[in-house]
Design an enzyme around this catalytic site. Structure first.
Site: not given
Ligand code: NOJ
Ligand code: NOJ
Length: 441
Positions: A192, A195
């Site tokens: 999503d 991530e």
């Molecule tokens: C965990 C976070 O919940 C996620 O959103 C993020 O993209 C990754 N770690 C990388 O920072």
């Molecule tokens: C974490 C976020 O959850 C994700 O959506 C984003 O792409 C990365 N950080 C980088 O900003």
């Protein structure tokens, strides 16, 4: 003497109220700070870093999603810019972005265009990550199609056909590659926006639908009618699937369905609202006046209002997070989640867009009325209604302003207990979401 006393009293009051109300954040500051994150030192041209932070946390990468959204904002800023010199500079960034996308598409790793992030030298990031992510190519196509249409208007058809869209298959041009990828992957599960969970996602599918619809129009314009019909057909199938994200029992639109990996959650998530902003077409399909969208917005407001301590301060708008069960604090994933700037700005943008709309149905009016915590709206004039909506939007800007630093810097998050900024500093997406909300004014 008496008069002097009175005067100084007034002066002190004016001074205090200026401190209280002078904004620290602004369109200009956010744009300035955002631009610093495009092709900064140590990166190649066209790279958009998610944040300048290289450790704790390391966000010094080019994320496909972040870059597509940020460059979408750059395009909108460019369109609204009156100063020719500044406009030219922004356009140059768009061209450099096109070249970077070309590079990303050629260098894309194991998951092809579903690779979520790249190193700042243009090579794909190869460490463990939530892969694939299918929103990236769709969001990128949305941004680049806007650019292509603008170039066609300016008589730059040769450039467009050579670089952005040509009918040739296998695809040779950037938009065509993203559209073909999207048309062939939309029904497959991926990670999503955040991530974290694997499945089918509302925001991703909204982006895929829009990419197909905008892509079909561009294809027609560029003499590729068969592709246009194909993309339109895919868009219709995506719509059928998207409709199922509405859950009448929960009374909100679910962010993810058919989940196969990641933590179980309620699926109440601001990503749904982001999906509406990023990929809505104002065509009656999950637009801002859709009662299902308004209900989701209301649930999100109520939920975050309850769980974050800083929301006890009712003078400011509700600080909004990603989803209630979030455990990512900006550094680690086993902590308590916080409000995010970009999520809070998404709410500001929401109310501004509702204020701009017309033709409110009875159902939408009723739900918006609830959103504004009003008893009845039926007798209200349009003007009064719009004023209230703008006021509501402003409370979210004030909230973000309160937690930003003196010079308008914004990180990813703000601590849910004390409001201090948390997570990646100068998050590029924070600035882009601030600007795109302001552009709705
Ligand atoms: C965990 C976070 O919940 C996620 O959103 C993020 O993209 C990754 N770690 C990388 O920072
Ligand atoms: C974490 C976020 O959850 C994700 O959506 C984003 O792409 C990365 N950080 C980088 O900003």
């Amino acid at each position: 003497m008496k008069w002097n006393l009175k005067l100084s009293f007034v002066l002190v009051l004016t001074f205090l109220s200026n401190i209280a109300f002078a904004s620290k954040i602004s369109y200009e500051k956010s744009l300035d700070l955002l631009l610093k994150n495009i092709h900064p030192a140590d990166t190649i041209e066209g790279v958009v870093v998610a944040s300048p932070s290289r450790s704790h946390p390391d966000y010094f990468y080019h994320w496909v999603r972040d870059a597509a959204l940020v460059m979408n904002t750059i395009f909108d800023v460019m369109e609204s810019e009156q100063n020719i010199k500044k406009k030219k500079k922004l356009k140059k960034l768009m061209y450099e972005f096109v070249n970077r996308v070309k590079g990303n598409q050629i260098a894309s790793g194991f998951w092809k265009l579903g690779e979520p992030k790249y190193n700042v030298d243009g090579t794909p990031f190869t460490g463990p990550w939530g892969r694939p992510q299918h929103d990236g190519p769709a969001l990128r196509a949305i941004t680049l199609i806007k650019f292509a249409n603008c170039l066609l208007k300016d008589g730059k058809a040769d450039y467009v056909k050579e670089n952005l869209y040509s009918p040739t298959l296998p695809a040779l041009t950037v938009i065509k590659k993203d559209l073909e990828y999207t048309a062939r992957h939309w029904s497959l599960k991926g990670f999503d926006y955040w991530e974290e969970v694997k499945g089918l996602h509302f925001s991703t599918m909204m982006a895929q639908r829009r990419a197909m619809i905008d892509g079909a129009k561009l294809a027609r314009r560029l003499n590729d009618p068969h592709a246009a019909t194909f993309y339109e057909g895919v868009a219709m199938r995506i719509e059928q699937r998207l409709k199922k994200f509405w859950n009448p029992t929960k009374d909100y639109i679910e962010s993810t369905q058919e989940q196969t990996r990641g933590v179980q959650k309620s699926q109440l998530d601001i990503s749904v609202v982001l999906g509406v902003h990023h990929s809505g077409l104002n065509d009656g399909f999950f637009d801002v006046l859709d009662p299902r969208v308004i209900k989701t917005v209301n649930k999100l407001n109520d939920s975050f209002n309850r769980i974050y301590k800083i929301n006890g301060d009712k003078n400011l708008g509700t600080a909004i997070g990603r989803y209630p069960e979030d455990t990512y604090d900006g550094y680690r994933t086993d902590k308590e989640g916080n409000p995010w700037f970009l999520a809070t700005f998404a709410m500001a943008e929401y109310y501004l867009r509702v204020a701009k709309a017309s033709n409110y149905s009875k159902a939408s009016l009723g739900n918006i009325c609830l959103s504004l915590k009003l008893k009845h709206c039926s007798n209200m004039t349009q003007k009064k209604f719009k004023t209230l909506l703008t006021k509501k939007a402003n409370t979210y800007f004030e909230r973000a302003d309160f937690h930003a630093d003196q010079n308008g810097h914004m990180s990813e998050q703000m601590n849910r207990y004390n409001g201090y900024m948390m997570g990646a500093r100068d998050l590029t997406w924070s600035y882009a979401s601030h600007i795109s909300a302001l552009l709705q004014k």
